[in-house]
Design an enzyme around this catalytic site. Structure first.
Site, mmCIF file in Angstrom:
data_model
loop_
_atom_site.group_PDB
_atom_site.id
_atom_site.type_symbol
_atom_site.label_atom_id
_atom_site.label_comp_id
_atom_site.label_asym_id
_atom_site.label_seq_id
_atom_site.Cartn_x
_atom_site.Cartn_y
_atom_site.Cartn_z
ATOM 1 N N ASP A 106 64.553 10.162 47.340
ATOM 2 C CA ASP A 106 65.798 9.967 48.078
ATOM 3 C C ASP A 106 66.989 9.950 47.109
ATOM 4 O O ASP A 106 66.927 10.525 46.027
ATOM 5 C CB ASP A 106 65.695 8.678 48.914
ATOM 6 C CG ASP A 106 66.544 8.726 50.174
ATOM 7 O OD1 ASP A 106 67.772 8.556 50.065
ATOM 8 O OD2 ASP A 106 65.986 8.933 51.265
ATOM 9 N N ASP A 107 68.049 9.288 47.496
ATOM 10 C CA ASP A 107 69.310 9.306 46.753
ATOM 11 C C ASP A 107 69.136 8.786 45.321
ATOM 12 O O ASP A 107 68.167 8.114 44.999
ATOM 13 C CB ASP A 107 70.312 8.438 47.505
ATOM 14 C CG ASP A 107 71.760 8.814 47.219
ATOM 15 O OD1 ASP A 107 72.014 9.595 46.293
ATOM 16 O OD2 ASP A 107 72.639 8.303 47.947
ATOM 17 N N LYS A 138 65.862 16.319 52.527
ATOM 18 C CA LYS A 138 66.541 15.362 53.402
ATOM 19 C C LYS A 138 68.037 15.499 53.131
ATOM 20 O O LYS A 138 68.488 15.307 52.001
ATOM 21 C CB LYS A 138 66.082 13.933 53.114
ATOM 22 C CG LYS A 138 66.862 12.883 53.897
ATOM 23 C CD LYS A 138 66.447 11.462 53.516
ATOM 24 C CE LYS A 138 67.329 10.424 54.191
ATOM 25 N NZ LYS A 138 66.946 9.031 53.818
ATOM 26 N N ASP A 172 71.714 14.263 54.052
ATOM 27 C CA ASP A 172 72.393 13.109 54.623
ATOM 28 C C ASP A 172 73.817 13.458 55.075
ATOM 29 O O ASP A 172 74.266 14.601 54.965
ATOM 30 C CB ASP A 172 72.398 11.974 53.599
ATOM 31 C CG ASP A 172 72.183 10.610 54.224
ATOM 32 O OD1 ASP A 172 72.509 10.438 55.414
ATOM 33 O OD2 ASP A 172 71.691 9.704 53.523
ATOM 34 N N TRP A 176 72.085 10.533 61.777
ATOM 35 C CA TRP A 176 72.039 9.197 62.392
ATOM 36 C C TRP A 176 72.579 9.126 63.810
ATOM 37 O O TRP A 176 72.970 8.054 64.272
ATOM 38 C CB TRP A 176 72.796 8.148 61.570
ATOM 39 C CG TRP A 176 73.042 8.416 60.137
ATOM 40 C CD1 TRP A 176 72.104 8.657 59.182
ATOM 41 C CD2 TRP A 176 74.308 8.448 59.456
ATOM 42 N NE1 TRP A 176 72.689 8.824 57.960
ATOM 43 C CE2 TRP A 176 74.049 8.715 58.095
ATOM 44 C CE3 TRP A 176 75.618 8.274 59.866
ATOM 45 C CZ2 TRP A 176 75.057 8.806 57.146
ATOM 46 C CZ3 TRP A 176 76.632 8.378 58.926
ATOM 47 C CH2 TRP A 176 76.349 8.643 57.578
ATOM 48 N N ARG A 186 67.692 13.132 62.426
ATOM 49 C CA ARG A 186 67.781 11.692 62.629
ATOM 50 C C ARG A 186 68.639 11.405 63.850
ATOM 51 O O ARG A 186 69.741 11.948 63.980
ATOM 52 C CB ARG A 186 68.367 11.026 61.398
ATOM 53 C CG ARG A 186 67.338 10.666 60.340
ATOM 54 C CD ARG A 186 66.586 9.385 60.660
ATOM 55 N NE ARG A 186 67.503 8.260 60.654
ATOM 56 C CZ ARG A 186 67.943 7.682 59.546
ATOM 57 N NH1 ARG A 186 67.521 8.092 58.351
ATOM 58 N NH2 ARG A 186 68.779 6.677 59.610
ATOM 59 N N ASP A 230 69.647 3.658 60.128
ATOM 60 C CA ASP A 230 68.472 3.299 59.322
ATOM 61 C C ASP A 230 67.658 2.205 60.002
ATOM 62 O O ASP A 230 68.209 1.207 60.478
ATOM 63 C CB ASP A 230 68.905 2.788 57.944
ATOM 64 C CG ASP A 230 69.454 3.888 57.065
ATOM 65 O OD1 ASP A 230 69.580 5.028 57.530
ATOM 66 O OD2 ASP A 230 69.776 3.593 55.898
#
Length: 458
Positions: free
Chosen positions: A62-63, A137, A139, A175, A191, A195
Site C-alpha cells: 500500500d502507500d 490499488k 486511491d 470510497w 471501493r 475504510d
C-alpha cells in the site's frame, strides 16, 4: 471492462474474473513498516501458512513505498526501504509463486503525502508494467470529488494500463457508492465505502453494498474494503466473532478477500477463518453473482457522499489524532485568553473564538462518526451449481434469534426443499430437509452463521 461484459469496453485485461484474494500491507505495516525485508518476510508467511495454496495470490504494498518522481516523471521507490529497488522485490515475490500489487493515487499526492500519479498515468502505468506489477490499488486522495472528473482520472489510468501490454488487476479506491454504476467500465473492483477500520465501518460498508449487487459480475466487483483481523496490536482490528462475520458477509457479497492485518502474528482463530475452504468456495463461485438482503429489520439506509477526511469517512485513528490536536489547541487558546483578558482584550476574544471553533469541530467529528443500528440481516447468494449461500448476521449489542421463513426463502430464489450445510464448521446441520430455516441463534456484536443450501435434486 472485460469481453464478458455487456456495455462499454473498459479495462480489457482478462483478469479479475473472480474476486481478488491476497494481503495488503496498510493495516499491518502502515508507513513506517513498509520495507523490502518486511514484505519479503510476509511473502514467506503467505506460503508457509498455506494461504497461497488457498488462492490468496496477491501481496499488495500500500502507500508509502515511493518518495519522489524523477526528471522523467517516473516514481522513485524509497531507497532506504528498498535498497535493491522495487524490481528486485517484485522478482522475489514472484519467485515464491505470488503476485505483486502496488499502490498509486489519482491525485497529485497520495493519502500519506507521497507523490501521486495525476497527469502522469502513461509513464507510471508503463513503469508498473516494466516492473512486473500484477495489481494496482488506485486511491483518491488530493483529487477532485466531482464525479465526472473522478471518472475521467480513473479512466486515464485504465487506458494507460491497457496500453502497457501487461494484464494488471485494477482496483479503484474511491470510497463511494456512486462509482458502482460505472465501475465495470473502469476497473476490476471499486471501493464503495470508507475504510473498514472498526466494526461500525464494516456495518456501513455492508449497508452501502445492499443496493449495488446488480453492478457486480465476473471481471468487476464491488469492494467494501479489506478484511480486518483480531490481533490487538494491529492499527485496526475486530473481535474474533466479528472477523468471522465479516468473512462470511464478504463471501456472500462476492467481495475481494484481502487480508488487512498482522499476517506474521495472526491469531489461530483468524487463520482458521481465512483458511475455510467452504467459505472461500462461496466467495469464489464462478457464477459471480453478488448476494442480496432477503430479510432485514435494519432501518432504511442511504450512503453518504464520502470525501477525503470527512468526519463520517475519516479513519478512526485520524479522528483520534485530530481530536488530540484540537483539544490541546482549544485548551492553550482558552488559557492564553484568560491571561490576556486585561492587557489585550481583543486578542483574548479572538483566542476564545478560536478555542470555541476547535471544540465545535471536535464535536462535529464525533457527532458524525459511523454508528451501528441494533438490527439483524439475512443475505442470500445464488451459486453456480444451483445451491445458495445464506448468511445470518447480528449487528446488535444483544443476542438475537433470526429465521428465514418461506417468504425469505422465496426472495432468495429457493422454492423447493433443501439440505443445509454449515459452511463455517464444515459439517451438516441438524435442520434436515427443510423449506425454511428457523431459529438461528446469533450472539451479540457480530454473531453470524453461513450456510450452504442445496436442493434435493442437485
Amino acid at each position: 471492462m472485460l469481453c464478458l461484459f455487456v456495455g462499454p469496453v473498459g479495462l480489457d485485461n482478462g483478469v479479475g474474473l473472480r474476486p481478488a484474494m491476497g494481503y495488503n500491507t496498510w493495516n499491518d505495516l502502515r508507513c513506517e513498516g513498509v520495507t523490502a525485508d518486511a514484505i519479503d518476510a510476509i511473502a514467506v508467511a503467505m506460503v508457509e501458512l498455506e494461504l497461497a495454496k488457498l488462492g490468496y495470490a496477491y501481496l499488495n504494498v500500500d502507500d508509502c513505498w515511493a518518495t519522489a518522481t524523477d526528471p522523467s516523471g517516473e516514481l522513485v521507490a524509497d531507497p532506504a526501504a528498498f535498497p535493491d529497488g522495487l524490481p528486485a522485490l517484485v522478482e522475489s515475490v514472484h519467485a515464491r509463486g505470488l503476485r505483486f500489487g502496488l499502490y498509486g493515487d489519482r491525485g497529485w499526492k497520495t493519502c500519506a503525502f507521497r507523490p501521486g500519479s495525476g497527469g502522469l498515468e502513461p509513464a507510471h502505468a508503463a513503469q508498473f508494467a516494466r516492473w512486473g506489477v500484477d495489481y494496482l490499488k488506485y486511491d483518491s486522495c488530493w483529487a477532485s470529488n466531482d464525479h465526472d472528473a473522478a471518472f475521467e482520472q480513473y479512466g486515464a489510468m485504465r487506458d494507460a494500463l491497457n496500453a502497457s501490454g501487461r494484464p494488471v488487476l485494477y482496483s479503484l479506491c474511491g470510497w463511494n457508492a456512486w462509482y458502482a454504476p460505472r465501475g465495470a467500465e473502469l476497473a476490476n473492483s471499486w471501493r464503495i465505502a470508507a475504510d473498514c477500520d472498526e466494526w461500525a465501518n464494516v456495518y456501513v460498508a455492508v449497508r452501502t453494498n445492499e443496493a449495488l449487487g446488480q453492478h457486480a459480475a465476473p471481471g468487476g466487483f464491488n469492494d467494501p474494503d479489506m478484511l480486518l483481523g483480531s490481533d490487538p496490536t494491529a492499527p485496526a482490528h475486530l473481535t474474533p466473532r466479528q472477523v468471522q462475520a465479516q468473512f462470511s458477509l464478504w463471501a456472500v457479497m462476492a467481495a475481494p478477500l484481502l487480508i488487512g492485518s498482522r499476517l506474521r502474528s495472526m491469531p489461530a482463530s483468524d487463520l482458521a477463518t481465512y483458511s475455510n475452504p467452504e467459505a472461500i468456495a462461496i466467495n469464489q463461485d464462478a457464477l459471480g453473482r453478488q448476494g442480496e438482503v432477503v430479510w432485514s429489520n435494519c432501518p432504511p439506509y442511504a450512503p453518504r457522499d464520502n470525501w477525503w477526511n470527512s468526519p463520517w469517512s475519516m479513519p478512526r485513528e485520524v479522528a483520534v489524532a485530530w481530536t488530540s490536536v484540537l483539544v490541546t489547541a482549544a485548551m492553550l487558546s482558552a488559557t492564553s485568553a484568560l491571561l490576556l483578558r486585561r492587557r489585550a482584550p481583543r486578542t483574548a476574544r479572538l483566542m476564545l473564538v478560536f478555542a470555541a471553533c476547535c471544540t465545535g469541530y471536535v464535536g462535529w467529528i464525533w457527532c458524525h462518526r459511523p454508528r451501528l443500528d441494533a438490527c439483524q440481516q439475512v443475505w442470500a447468494r445464488p451459486l453456480e451449481d444451483g445451491s445458495h449461500a445464506l448468511c445470518f448476521v447480528n449487528f446488535a449489542p444483544h443476542a438475537a434469534v433470526v429465521g428465514c421463513d418461506s417468504a425469505c426463502m422465496a426472495r432468495a430464489g429457493i422454492r423447493s426443499p433443501v439440505t443445509v450445510r454449515d459452511a463455517v464448521r464444515q459439517r451438516a446441520t441438524d435442520f434436515g430437509q427443510v423449506r425454511q430455516v428457523d431459529a438461528v441463534h446469533l450472539p451479540a456484536d457480530g454473531g453470524s452463521e453461513l450456510y450452504r443450501l442445496t436442493p434435493l435434486s442437485v
